[in-house]
Design an enzyme around this catalytic site. Sequence first.
Site: not given
Ligand code: NAP
Length: 683
Positions: A257, A296
């Site tokens: 997602e 999102c």
């Molecule tokens: P993110 O930086 O991609 O992080 C998401 C999750 O992935 C966090 O738990 C992060 O952990 C983890 N992560 C990062 N690098 C990783 C790796 N190499 N291996 C495993 N896990 C890893 O996103 P975010 O900044 O938290 O969220 C914002 C984004 O999410 C926006 O682009 C938004 O559109 C999207 N979003 C989408 C939805 C949906 O349902 N489609 C819902 C909400 C948000 P750490 O925090 O510990 O780095």
Amino acid sequence: MSAILESYAAGGWFRAADDGEPLLDAATGEEVARISSRGLDVAAMVRHARDTGGPALRSLTFHERAALLKALAKHLSERKEELHALSVRTGATSRDTMIDVDGGIGTLFSYASKGVRELPNDTVVLDGGLERLGRGGTFVGQHLYTSRPGVAVQINAFNFPVWGMLEKLAPAFLAGLPSIVKPASQTAYLTELAVRQIIESGILPEGVLQLVAGGAGGLLDELTVQDSVAFTGSAHTAGILRRHLNVLDGGVLLGVEADSLNCSILGPDVRPDDPEFDLFVKGVVTEMTVKAGQKCTAIRRVLVPETMAGQVIEALAARLAKVTVGDPRNPDVRMGPLAGLGQRDEVRKGVEALRASAEVVYGVPGSSLLDGDPERGAFMTPLVLRGRSGATEPHDVEPFGPVSTVLTYDGVEEAVALAARGRGSLVASVVTHDPQVARSVVLGLAPWHGRVLVLDRDDAKESTGHGSPLPVLVHGGPGRAGGGEELGGVRGVLHHMQRTAVQASPDQLTAITGRWTTGAARADSGVHPFRKSLAELRVGDTIGSAPRTVSLADIEHFAEFTGDTFYAHTDAAAAARNPLFGGIVAHGYLVVSLAAGLFVDPAPGPVLANFGVDGLRFLTPVKAGDAIDVTLTVKQITPRSGADYGEVRWDAVVTNQDGQAVATYDVLTLVAKTWPATPAQEA
Ligand code: NAP
């Protein structure tokens, strides 16, 4: 220094040996907690889930799992004040917190209810009907779902630390999969508190829920073919996970997602004095400001007819001017800060990128706040941009904050084409009162979106809005949105299970599924099955009735008595001209009623009520003089947890004197678990 968050791993709380990284209050910049997963034995966590949590969970039926979810939802409800109090530190206003905390708990309740009402009190789910694979009926096929003996790893974004966890946990739990939850570090303290509340309740079997507080480390390296990863976050991180060797070559299922450039379309039929105009503007402002636009599903692209752009921007500006921004502890604040200064930098970068083909028409970065320190808190006031003709950036850049871009279209086709330039989104809305516009736009949008809202004056009052994913509806979208699908009621459970086509004889299939299969042996013990309690009834128990001849008087009586005087039952000349009947025929409902009269055992007994009929088909017309009989067989027995009765599904086949099937259907009854009744039943 504040406390370092702990992971819940392999049956105990784990604290990293180092000092970890600070996590800051979104509004004040004060340290809330520290986070580190250094030294966490993720391999032991995966083993614990597989060896302890999974088997314990899969020994329960869907109904038993649902009952635990319900108990958990109640437990968290009673403790939600604690979650609310901590949620403010993420920058959430009380409205934002309701969506996250109460919305998450509501999702648990919803899945608990779906689990009981729509899944069997069993561990296997049948998918679709029986497929006859041979002429003689001795070789048949049935699709069924079983639980995978694996682990569900759930990686979440920072914006919904409670809902994000619970909306993934509930369907996986019902599906029989133990979960390892990895919240985004930024707001992991709130998830940690919720997990503590869950673990302390003792409601879930040990090993079913574990928490990684901090980086995921080598978690994905430990996964294999029966395991899955459900990821919510940025397209960038999704790309990293997609390239992980265990996903590419190791058979690990990955659901994504990711980010999404959702749009809302103002229908070409809407004029400024129509109620739809206000609904549209209100919807955009709500989506820009709830969670400070860190959703999102937020509306990033506002698509309006060229002639309406000026009025829409004016109306947006007027509404946004009333949105007070500041520290969410102040009850007069309507929009809190972003989750952190890092996020604000990202959003500002996104706005800069948008400015290549759009200009700001409302809002000034850094304009005044109701309260709060703009240096320490991640505050940002809402911004509206207007895209220039042919703008590309608004279809590519997702500023994850209170920012939307107005784009104009000329005709419905162009509106749909612009929406599609987002390359797949979670949700779109169209605000129109014109059914033709609704049909054209929705059918155009549907292949590009996981959910579409049609808003007008008729559904506005009850509408849950553009941005709210609901547990009963699918959440997810194609293409850029990740291609994943979550929620959607029982669909979300079945995503986690394996569908298998089983080919066998009817008897073998009955043994495998626990449900009687057409063509399998029937058992007539000489005791009418209506005299047997749920404890005594067995799948395959049967009763065959004596025949009954249907007379013309029966048909005439039924027609007069019910008022169903359709010509095929009453007018011989007209009925003779009917190409299907060629003469007077009995009413289908007369046949079913007579069949009930043939199989019912009338005296008080364990059968308490008939609550419906499924799959009724009339296959052969019944004419006066035909003799019908009925065979009733126990197809499925479902004890209801917490009640002293259960459901029995009976296979009913009505045949005529030539052995032709006249009608087939399932009869649904409630049957006492024991008989004679207990005093409670008699009362
Ligand atoms: P993110 O930086 O991609 O992080 C998401 C999750 O992935 C966090 O738990 C992060 O952990 C983890 N992560 C990062 N690098 C990783 C790796 N190499 N291996 C495993 N896990 C890893 O996103 P975010 O900044 O938290 O969220 C914002 C984004 O999410 C926006 O682009 C938004 O559109 C999207 N979003 C989408 C939805 C949906 O349902 N489609 C819902 C909400 C948000 P750490 O925090 O510990 O780095």
